[in-house]
Motif scaffolding. Structure first.
Motif, PDB file in Angstrom:
ATOM      1  N   UNK A 147       0.820  -1.211   0.000  1.00 59.10           N
ATOM      2  CA  UNK A 147       0.000   0.000   0.000  1.00 59.10           C
ATOM      3  C   UNK A 147       0.856   1.264   0.000  1.00 59.10           C
ATOM      4  N   UNK A 148       1.975   1.228   0.699  1.00 60.56           N
ATOM      5  CA  UNK A 148       2.897   2.372   0.676  1.00 60.56           C
ATOM      6  C   UNK A 148       3.449   2.561  -0.724  1.00 60.56           C
ATOM      7  N   UNK A 149       3.854   1.460  -1.353  1.00 60.92           N
ATOM      8  CA  UNK A 149       4.368   1.538  -2.718  1.00 60.92           C
ATOM      9  C   UNK A 149       3.302   2.069  -3.675  1.00 60.92           C
ATOM     10  N   UNK A 150       2.044   1.700  -3.412  1.00 57.80           N
ATOM     11  CA  UNK A 150       0.945   2.140  -4.275  1.00 57.80           C
ATOM     12  C   UNK A 150       0.668   3.631  -4.141  1.00 57.80           C
ATOM     13  N   UNK A 151       1.148   4.233  -3.055  1.00 60.01           N
ATOM     14  CA  UNK A 151       0.916   5.665  -2.827  1.00 60.01           C
ATOM     15  C   UNK A 151       2.060   6.538  -3.321  1.00 60.01           C
ATOM     16  N   UNK A 201      -4.096  -1.968  -5.599  1.00 60.69           N
ATOM     17  CA  UNK A 201      -4.297  -0.811  -6.468  1.00 60.69           C
ATOM     18  C   UNK A 201      -5.768  -0.462  -6.680  1.00 60.69           C
ATOM     19  N   UNK A 202      -6.622  -1.462  -6.754  1.00 56.79           N
ATOM     20  CA  UNK A 202      -8.045  -1.208  -7.035  1.00 56.79           C
ATOM     21  C   UNK A 202      -8.926  -1.328  -5.798  1.00 56.79           C
ATOM     22  N   UNK A 203      -8.336  -1.333  -4.620  1.00 62.18           N
ATOM     23  CA  UNK A 203      -9.103  -1.537  -3.404  1.00 62.18           C
ATOM     24  C   UNK A 203     -10.189  -0.474  -3.204  1.00 62.18           C
ATOM     25  N   UNK A 204      -9.941   0.738  -3.678  1.00 58.66           N
ATOM     26  CA  UNK A 204     -10.896   1.818  -3.432  1.00 58.66           C
ATOM     27  C   UNK A 204     -11.779   2.091  -4.649  1.00 58.66           C
ATOM     28  N   UNK A 205     -11.958   1.073  -5.489  1.00 60.27           N
ATOM     29  CA  UNK A 205     -12.867   1.221  -6.622  1.00 60.27           C
ATOM     30  C   UNK A 205     -14.320   1.033  -6.236  1.00 60.27           C
ATOM     31  N   UNK A 206     -14.597   1.004  -4.937  1.00 60.28           N
ATOM     32  CA  UNK A 206     -15.959   0.783  -4.446  1.00 60.28           C
ATOM     33  C   UNK A 206     -16.936   1.852  -4.902  1.00 60.28           C
ATOM     34  N   UNK A 207     -16.430   3.052  -5.082  1.00 62.97           N
ATOM     35  CA  UNK A 207     -17.312   4.154  -5.450  1.00 62.97           C
ATOM     36  C   UNK A 207     -18.026   3.956  -6.773  1.00 62.97           C
ATOM     37  N   UNK A 208     -17.500   3.087  -7.627  1.00 64.33           N
ATOM     38  CA  UNK A 208     -18.134   2.841  -8.927  1.00 64.33           C
ATOM     39  C   UNK A 208     -19.514   2.228  -8.785  1.00 64.33           C
ATOM     40  N   UNK A 209     -19.797   1.604  -7.632  1.00 70.15           N
ATOM     41  CA  UNK A 209     -21.109   1.004  -7.415  1.00 70.15           C
ATOM     42  C   UNK A 209     -22.117   2.010  -6.887  1.00 70.15           C
ATOM     43  N   UNK A 210     -21.658   3.230  -6.663  1.00 73.25           N
ATOM     44  CA  UNK A 210     -22.558   4.285  -6.203  1.00 73.25           C
ATOM     45  C   UNK A 210     -22.817   5.290  -7.308  1.00 73.25           C
ATOM     46  N   UNK A 211     -22.766   4.816  -8.534  1.00 77.78           N
ATOM     47  CA  UNK A 211     -23.077   5.636  -9.698  1.00 77.78           C
ATOM     48  C   UNK A 211     -24.212   4.985 -10.479  1.00 77.78           C
ATOM     49  N   UNK A 264       6.607   5.368  -8.228  1.00 80.68           N
ATOM     50  CA  UNK A 264       6.419   3.975  -8.628  1.00 80.68           C
ATOM     51  C   UNK A 264       5.115   3.798  -9.416  1.00 80.68           C
ATOM     52  N   UNK A 265       4.713   4.833 -10.127  1.00 79.62           N
ATOM     53  CA  UNK A 265       3.454   4.790 -10.863  1.00 79.62           C
ATOM     54  C   UNK A 265       3.423   3.652 -11.880  1.00 79.62           C
ATOM     55  N   UNK A 266       4.557   3.329 -12.441  1.00 81.04           N
ATOM     56  CA  UNK A 266       4.605   2.235 -13.425  1.00 81.04           C
ATOM     57  C   UNK A 266       4.270   0.881 -12.797  1.00 81.04           C
TER      58      UNK A 266
END
Length: 296
Positions: A231-235, A249-259, A239-241
């Motif tokens: 998670x630190x590396x993901x922030x 990386x996709x842990x916070x994609x939850x918001x897509x279900x609130x659209x 290290x964007x590559x």
């Protein structure tokens, strides 16, 4: 170890050996899942997770500040709890994804194989005979059952305590559309499923680490530390590559279900990424266990 603990361990071993040796893998899996959820440690972990939405709801109720969470940079959705108690479940899920869920999953996954070796039951399980590949599959599925239970504990308890302490009404989505109670319940369950899928890679990693040692505490600690490091590396923007390949990386994609309509892109990408981790670390776990001398 006390005499009572030793007796309990012996009874547990006999029950699991019976489940492993009699009939199908379903019977063995049922035995493993039952054993896992009967352990006091598992119950304590689930209780601790269930306490998260309770604490959030009580804190918001006591402060009575619907805007305070947003003004002070609080967790997502916390500013909406006073208007709609259903947001307690979402807030608890978002708060727990980066910390509490990886912690509990690391404990369970790290104990899968190392715990058996530590208690001297691994050799007995393999002489059932059930096969090492089958043992790994059953252990992984049992750990995955815990993941599902952990996520549901957050969402279900959050929805219940939110409905008790706050009003429940139609929910305004991130896209501006409104949905009724059952529409929101469906989306909340989808978010719970998304969170469970997100932890598949970490579970597989913990399973692999658990095959490397006979000390379960070491396997648990290593899994949890790696979850933090990833998670630190993901922030780190430097290290964007690497970010698209990190299991968090996709842990916070939850918001897509609130659209409205629901955006499914993150779910597909996340599922594919977690599957990759499952295949890689599942094969590594099998390679390790298949060449390992089982002495305990």
């Amino acid at each position: 170890m006390s005499q009572a603990d030793a007796s309990s361990l012996a009874e547990e071993r006999e029950a699991r050996l019976e489940g492993a040796s009699r009939g199908t893998g379903i019977r063995f899996l049922g035995s493993e899942v039952t054993t896992l959820f009967r352990r006091r440690r598992t119950i304590a972990l689930l209780a601790a997770l269930a306490a998260v939405p309770v604490l959030i709801a009580i804190a918001v109720r006591v402060t009575e500040g619907p805007a305070r969470g947003g003004d002070q940079g609080g967790p997502a959705f916390i500013g909406s709890i006073m208007q709609n108690g259903l947001f307690v479940a979402l807030t608890a899920l978002v708060v727990s994804i980066p910390a509490f869920l990886p912690l509990t999953v690391g404990v369970v996954a790290g104990d899968t194989i190392a715990g058996e070796a530590s208690h001297g039951t691994l050799r007995y399980l393999l002489t059932a005979p059930i096969g090492r590949a089958r043992l790994l599959v059953v252990k992984f599925l049992a750990a995955l059952a815990f993941v599902v239970a952990a996520v549901l504990a957050l969402v279900v308890v959050g929805a219940i305590v939110g409905a008790i302490l706050f009003p429940v009404s139609r929910v305004t989505l991130l896209s501006g559309d409104e949905v009724g109670f059952w529409g929101f319940v469906g989306r909340a369950l989808l978010m719970a499923a998304y969170a469970a899928v997100s932890l598949v890679g970490l579970t597989a990693l913990g399973l692999f680490i658990s095959t490397l040692t006979t000390v379960p505490v070491g396997a648990m600690a290593a899994t949890i530390v790696l979850a933090v490091v990833v998670q630190v590396a993901d922030s780190l923007s430097q290290l964007a590559w690497l970010h698209p390949y990190l299991f968090s990386h996709y842990w916070f994609g939850l918001g897509d279900f609130l659209r409205a309509p629901i955006v499914w892109d993150s779910l597909g990408q996340n599922a594919l990424l977690q599957l990759g981790y499952l295949v890689v670390f599942g094969l590594l776990a099998y390679a390790r266990l298949s060449t390992k001398d089982i002495l305990s």
